[in-house]
Motif scaffolding. Structure first.
Motif, PDB file in Angstrom:
ATOM      1  N   VAL A   1       0.854  -1.183   0.000  1.00 38.12           N
ATOM      2  CA  VAL A   1       0.000   0.000   0.000  1.00 38.12           C
ATOM      3  C   VAL A   1       0.898   1.243   0.000  1.00 38.12           C
ATOM      4  CG1 VAL A   1      -1.665   1.288   1.412  1.00 38.12           C
ATOM      5  CG2 VAL A   1      -1.909  -1.187   1.132  1.00 38.12           C
TER       6      VAL A   1
ATOM      7  N   LEU B   1      -4.575   3.165   7.294  1.00 39.17           N
ATOM      8  CA  LEU B   1      -4.282   2.289   6.154  1.00 39.17           C
ATOM      9  C   LEU B   1      -3.788   0.938   6.648  1.00 39.17           C
ATOM     10  CD1 LEU B   1      -2.633   4.861   3.718  1.00 39.17           C
ATOM     11  CD2 LEU B   1      -4.903   3.811   3.545  1.00 39.17           C
ATOM     12  N   ALA B   2      -2.958   0.949   7.684  1.00 38.22           N
ATOM     13  CA  ALA B   2      -2.465  -0.314   8.243  1.00 38.22           C
ATOM     14  C   ALA B   2      -3.639  -1.153   8.756  1.00 38.22           C
ATOM     15  CB  ALA B   2      -1.453  -0.036   9.352  1.00 38.22           C
TER      16      ALA B   2
ATOM     17  N   ALA C   1      -1.750   6.969   8.113  1.00 37.95           N
ATOM     18  CA  ALA C   1      -0.919   5.768   7.937  1.00 37.95           C
ATOM     19  C   ALA C   1      -1.447   4.636   8.825  1.00 37.95           C
ATOM     20  CB  ALA C   1       0.542   6.093   8.269  1.00 37.95           C
TER      21      ALA C   1
ATOM     22  N   VAL D   1       2.575  -0.963   4.470  1.00 38.28           N
ATOM     23  CA  VAL D   1       2.224   0.404   4.074  1.00 38.28           C
ATOM     24  C   VAL D   1       3.517   1.181   3.848  1.00 38.28           C
ATOM     25  CG1 VAL D   1       1.054   2.542   4.753  1.00 38.28           C
ATOM     26  CG2 VAL D   1       0.065   0.319   5.394  1.00 38.28           C
TER      27      VAL D   1
ATOM     28  N   ILE E   1       4.397  -0.375   8.912  1.00 41.28           N
ATOM     29  CA  ILE E   1       4.618   0.835   8.108  1.00 41.28           C
ATOM     30  C   ILE E   1       6.105   1.034   7.860  1.00 41.28           C
ATOM     31  CG2 ILE E   1       4.313   3.359   8.044  1.00 41.28           C
ATOM     32  CD1 ILE E   1       1.848   2.922   9.859  1.00 41.28           C
TER      33      ILE E   1
END
Ligand code: ATP
Length: 207
Positions: free
Chosen positions: A3, A23-24, A20, A32, A66
């Protein structure tokens, strides 16, 4: 699944960190990649890429899913997204699902990008819908197949488009720079970033 979340991060702020993290959460089996861009010479910030990267790395540390990816800082010339996607496609292979995440504001001007018609063949597109408002999709995005469910992104390598409702943290880097110039003591950034900015006297002369 990989991502991709790019930006200038000049400097990184609480909105970026929350994004962030979201998204994770939305893509639990993905890595990510937070990707700081190279700034074109005419838009050069008063703060160096090294400082931007140091702050971003600090803000994203201790989040195992991330990673801060320097692919655009390491490349000479402008940070065209298609070039980044081609490199990542080469690195991860034809079958890997790549998910390009863009804010709704960026999507509105995507037809002015370099080679936007190539995007759908290289990655999926996830539109980050912070305000949770209907977004009008530019015609150029007609090459993507729409889906309601972001989990579909794991089913193929590229070519799907979905919207993702994300938290709305009303802050921008522009606002952070202007708060610093006004010598505000409380900034909407993680405490260690505020320390770093103070220690290195960054953004003091913002207009
Ligand atoms: P500037 O004010 O300098 O334009 P910015 O705060 O918008 O900067 P960018 O570095 O341009 O930050 O943004 C990087 C990415 O983070 C973009 O995808 C953008 O949509 C997203 N983003 C920016 N601000 C927020 C926020 N408050 N919450 C969530 N995501 C954000």
């Amino acid at each position: 699944m990989q991502v991709l979340f790019g930006g200038t991060f000049d400097p990184v702020h609480n909105g970026h960190v929350v994004m962030a993290e979201s998204l994770a959460q939305a893509f639990p089996s993905a890595t990510v990649h937070v990707i700081p861009n190279r700034q074109p010479p005419h838009r050069m910030s008063q703060v160096s890429s090294e400082h931007r990267l140091a702050m971003l790395t600090m803000a994203m540390e201790r989040m195992p899913q991330i990673t801060v990816n320097t692919i655009e800082l390491d490349r000479d010339g402008p940070s065209y997204t298609v070039d980044t996607l081609r490199s990542l496609r080469e690195q991860f292979g034809a079958d890997e699902s790549l998910v390009l995440c863009l804010g709704a504001d960026a999507v509105q001007v995507i037809d002015q990008w370099y080679q936007p018609e190539m995007l759908a063949g290289l990655s999926h597109l996830c539109i980050l819908n912070r305000a949770n408002q209907p977004i009008e999709l530019p015609h150029i995005l007609g090459a993507y197949q729409l889906t309601e469910d972001v989990s579909d992104f794991s089913k193929k390598a590229s070519g799907l488009l979905a919207r993702l409702a994300t938290p709305n943290i009303p802050v921008s880097s522009t606002e952070v720079r202007s708060l610093i110039a006004k010598q505000e003591s409380t900034l909407p950034v993680p405490p260690k970033i505020a320390d770093y900015i103070g220690r290195h006297h960054l953004y003091q002369d913002t207009e």
